[in-house]
Design a protein around this motif. Structure first.
Motif, PDB file in Angstrom:
ATOM      1  N   GLN A   1       0.828  -1.184   0.078  1.00  0.00           N
ATOM      2  CA  GLN A   1      -0.115  -0.133   0.122  1.00  0.00           C
ATOM      3  C   GLN A   1       0.798   1.148   0.018  1.00  0.00           C
ATOM      4  N   PRO A   2       0.594   2.436  -0.801  1.00  0.00           N
ATOM      5  CA  PRO A   2       1.263   3.500  -0.810  1.00  0.00           C
ATOM      6  C   PRO A   2       1.038   4.237   0.509  1.00  0.00           C
ATOM      7  N   LEU A   3       2.149   4.968   1.112  1.00  0.00           N
ATOM      8  CA  LEU A   3       2.016   6.241   2.262  1.00  0.00           C
ATOM      9  C   LEU A   3       0.988   6.937   2.260  1.00  0.00           C
ATOM     10  N   LEU A   4       0.575   7.553   0.990  1.00  0.00           N
ATOM     11  CA  LEU A   4      -0.380   8.459   1.014  1.00  0.00           C
ATOM     12  C   LEU A   4      -1.089   8.261  -0.582  1.00  0.00           C
ATOM     13  N   SER A   5      -2.417   8.316  -0.645  1.00  0.00           N
ATOM     14  CA  SER A   5      -3.037   8.284  -1.602  1.00  0.00           C
ATOM     15  C   SER A   5      -4.018   9.250  -1.751  1.00  0.00           C
ATOM     16  N   VAL A   6      -4.037   9.992  -2.805  1.00  0.00           N
ATOM     17  CA  VAL A   6      -5.022  11.384  -3.202  1.00  0.00           C
ATOM     18  C   VAL A   6      -5.949  10.895  -4.133  1.00  0.00           C
ATOM     19  N   GLN A   7      -7.258  10.857  -3.858  1.00  0.00           N
ATOM     20  CA  GLN A   7      -8.156  10.621  -4.744  1.00  0.00           C
ATOM     21  C   GLN A   7      -9.498  11.504  -5.183  1.00  0.00           C
TER      22      GLN A   7
ATOM     23  N   ILE B   1      -7.971  11.837   1.023  1.00  0.00           N
ATOM     24  CA  ILE B   1      -6.458  12.092   0.959  1.00  0.00           C
ATOM     25  C   ILE B   1      -5.967  10.766   2.141  1.00  0.00           C
ATOM     26  N   ILE B   2      -5.773   9.652   1.783  1.00  0.00           N
ATOM     27  CA  ILE B   2      -5.677   8.839   2.648  1.00  0.00           C
ATOM     28  C   ILE B   2      -3.950   8.533   2.955  1.00  0.00           C
ATOM     29  N   TYR B   3      -3.832   8.611   4.432  1.00  0.00           N
ATOM     30  CA  TYR B   3      -2.554   8.579   4.888  1.00  0.00           C
ATOM     31  C   TYR B   3      -2.677   7.215   5.721  1.00  0.00           C
ATOM     32  N   ARG B   4      -1.273   6.415   5.517  1.00  0.00           N
ATOM     33  CA  ARG B   4      -1.046   5.193   6.301  1.00  0.00           C
ATOM     34  C   ARG B   4       0.278   5.469   7.089  1.00  0.00           C
ATOM     35  N   SER B   5      -0.057   5.542   8.001  1.00  0.00           N
ATOM     36  CA  SER B   5       1.266   5.551   9.005  1.00  0.00           C
ATOM     37  C   SER B   5       1.791   4.354   9.013  1.00  0.00           C
ATOM     38  N   GLU B   6       3.251   4.350   9.104  1.00  0.00           N
ATOM     39  CA  GLU B   6       3.965   3.105   9.194  1.00  0.00           C
ATOM     40  C   GLU B   6       4.596   3.068  10.596  1.00  0.00           C
ATOM     41  N   GLU B   7       4.427   3.795  11.570  1.00  0.00           N
ATOM     42  CA  GLU B   7       5.009   3.762  12.794  1.00  0.00           C
ATOM     43  C   GLU B   7       4.628   2.631  13.641  1.00  0.00           C
ATOM     44  N   GLU B   8       5.360   1.718  14.131  1.00  0.00           N
ATOM     45  CA  GLU B   8       4.889   0.562  14.893  1.00  0.00           C
ATOM     46  C   GLU B   8       3.758   1.091  15.909  1.00  0.00           C
ATOM     47  N   GLN B   9       3.981   1.852  16.374  1.00  0.00           N
ATOM     48  CA  GLN B   9       3.436   2.185  17.840  1.00  0.00           C
ATOM     49  C   GLN B   9       1.901   2.868  17.468  1.00  0.00           C
TER      50      GLN B   9
ATOM     51  N   ARG C   1       0.372   2.612  13.957  1.00  0.00           N
ATOM     52  CA  ARG C   1      -0.244   2.342  12.686  1.00  0.00           C
ATOM     53  C   ARG C   1      -1.626   2.568  12.443  1.00  0.00           C
ATOM     54  N   GLU C   2      -2.062   3.336  11.596  1.00  0.00           N
ATOM     55  CA  GLU C   2      -3.400   3.712  11.168  1.00  0.00           C
ATOM     56  C   GLU C   2      -3.457   4.416   9.874  1.00  0.00           C
ATOM     57  N   GLU C   3      -4.812   4.325   9.020  1.00  0.00           N
ATOM     58  CA  GLU C   3      -5.107   4.780   8.115  1.00  0.00           C
ATOM     59  C   GLU C   3      -6.235   5.880   8.038  1.00  0.00           C
ATOM     60  N   LEU C   4      -5.776   6.940   7.794  1.00  0.00           N
ATOM     61  CA  LEU C   4      -6.819   8.040   7.932  1.00  0.00           C
ATOM     62  C   LEU C   4      -7.109   8.845   6.549  1.00  0.00           C
ATOM     63  N   ASN C   5      -8.139   9.499   6.480  1.00  0.00           N
ATOM     64  CA  ASN C   5      -8.676  10.345   5.446  1.00  0.00           C
ATOM     65  C   ASN C   5      -8.434  11.651   5.996  1.00  0.00           C
ATOM     66  N   LEU C   6      -7.268  12.408   5.792  1.00  0.00           N
ATOM     67  CA  LEU C   6      -6.851  13.692   6.284  1.00  0.00           C
ATOM     68  C   LEU C   6      -7.919  14.727   5.937  1.00  0.00           C
ATOM     69  N   LEU C   7      -8.541  14.640   4.719  1.00  0.00           N
ATOM     70  CA  LEU C   7      -9.604  15.738   4.288  1.00  0.00           C
ATOM     71  C   LEU C   7     -10.776  15.588   5.380  1.00  0.00           C
ATOM     72  N   SER C   8     -10.822  14.505   6.123  1.00  0.00           N
ATOM     73  CA  SER C   8     -12.182  14.450   7.227  1.00  0.00           C
ATOM     74  C   SER C   8     -11.705  14.937   8.421  1.00  0.00           C
ATOM     75  N   LEU C   9     -10.741  15.313   8.658  1.00  0.00           N
ATOM     76  CA  LEU C   9     -10.251  15.972   9.952  1.00  0.00           C
ATOM     77  C   LEU C   9     -10.365  17.476  10.078  1.00  0.00           C
TER      78      LEU C   9
END
Length: 347
Positions: free
Chosen positions: A10-16, A76-84, A86-94
């Protein structure tokens, strides 16, 4: 397939379907009109095009710092890769002012601006401003924060860090201010660095140093980079993939070598022909693209490059919105010259 393997693909960031509308006195401006791209971990995506194409608005939408007048939609889907975390967020919803986006902005996604003199406050020292980001995102210990800040100033090639730490932005040269901004952006080890025209205001020698610095720091930290520029020479040096933007749309996207050796869109070809070349005929004028980028206000469904294109098809390019055509798995173009269908996209 394991969860780790799925995440690796999966990509780190997906803009759709990113759209940015601005209501003007004379109508609606479609500043960004259905932009899609992905950025993979550790890779560099170049976003290139003339001024006024929507590059900066696109990049700033990722961390929600566009003016309030900008009506933004899409995902704009951002997928954090940090072990502690890890999450998938739509940045535009924030909410742009929420704690969540503030924890991402500067910490996980950092930005280098075109003119550091406007990004740094003239009221505080360089060291104070770098420390502020570290104190917010990494540690509350001021001694530790100062140590990190001094180390980062050293990493970006600024000598005599103790002295420079206590100086103000106006006491730095343009190249040093840009280095200081890079050190501030990287002080929290971001996963994605957005560089918006990071070398435009610099002379050629300093520009080369800043680009080499970004490459070496990317290799060290393993971060992804979104590089926004109008300079195809920088794109060739820095990027793995490039997206060509015109009038709020990505009109061509491909791996960097594919785009340079096999360009398809007339706009991309025009940009490449306008580049100076070593060993070229000095008496011959460089090619140029006639006309200028129109204002995207109340635009009808048509190709935005129609008026400037020598390959336009009358009754087609000026009558329909242009669909995407995939030349190959990783090469996309928006142009009726390569489309099997003359039916345009819906808008």
């Amino acid at each position: 397939m394991t969860t780790q393997a799925i995440r690796a693909e999966q990509p780190l960031l997906s803009v759709q379907d990113l759209k940015i509308r601005i209501q003007m006195d004379n109508g609606e401006m479609r500043a960004v009109d259905g932009v899609d791209f992905e950025i993979k971990k550790g890779k560099t995506l170049g976003l290139v095009g003339e001024s006024g194409c929507g590059k900066s608005l696109t990049s700033r939408a990722i961390i929600s710092i566009n003016p309030k007048e900008c009506e933004t939609s899409g995902t704009i889907i951002y997928r954090s890769e940090e072990e502690q975390t890890r999450e998938e967020l739509n940045l535009l919803s924030l909410d742009p002012n929420s704690k969540k986006i503030r924890s991402i902005r500067g910490r996980k996604i950092a930005m280098i601006f075109q003119e550091p003199m406007t990004a740094f406050s003239p009221m505080y020292t360089i060291g104070n401003q770098i420390m502020e980001a570290i104190l917010i995102h990494r540690t509350k210990n001021k001694k530790e924060a100062k140590k990190i800040a001094l180390e980062m100033l050293g990493k970006v090639g600024i000598s005599d860090q103790e002295k420079r730490f206590d100086q103000y932005p106006h006491e730095f040269s343009g190249g040093m201010r840009q280095r200081a901004m890079i050190s501030m952006a990287l002080s929290c080890n971001p996963e994605l660095l957005i560089a918006d025209e990071p070398t435009t205001a610099l002379d050629v020698t300093i520009q080369a140093q800043v680009l080499e610095l970004m490459r070496s720091l990317q290799a060290e930290f393993g971060m992804a980079i979104l590089l926004v520029t109008h300079d195809l020479g920088i794109i060739a040096q820095m990027c793995d993939e490039v997206a060509v933007m015109y009038l709020g749309k990505i009109v061509e996207q491909a791996p960097v070598k594919e785009l340079f050796y096999n360009p398809k869109h007339p706009y991309t070809k025009g940009l490449l022909k306008s580049m100076p070349r070593l060993g070229g005929d000095k008496s011959k004028r460089l090619d140029s693209i006639e006309g200028s980028v129109p204002m995207p206000i109340n635009m009808p469904p048509m190709c935005g490059f129609y008026e400037r294109c020598s390959d336009r098809i009358e009754g087609v390019c000026n009558a329909r919105s242009v669909p995407k055509t995939h030349i190959s798995d990783d090469h996309m173009v928006r142009c009726f010259l390569y489309s099997d269908s003359r039916e345009g996209d819906s808008i």
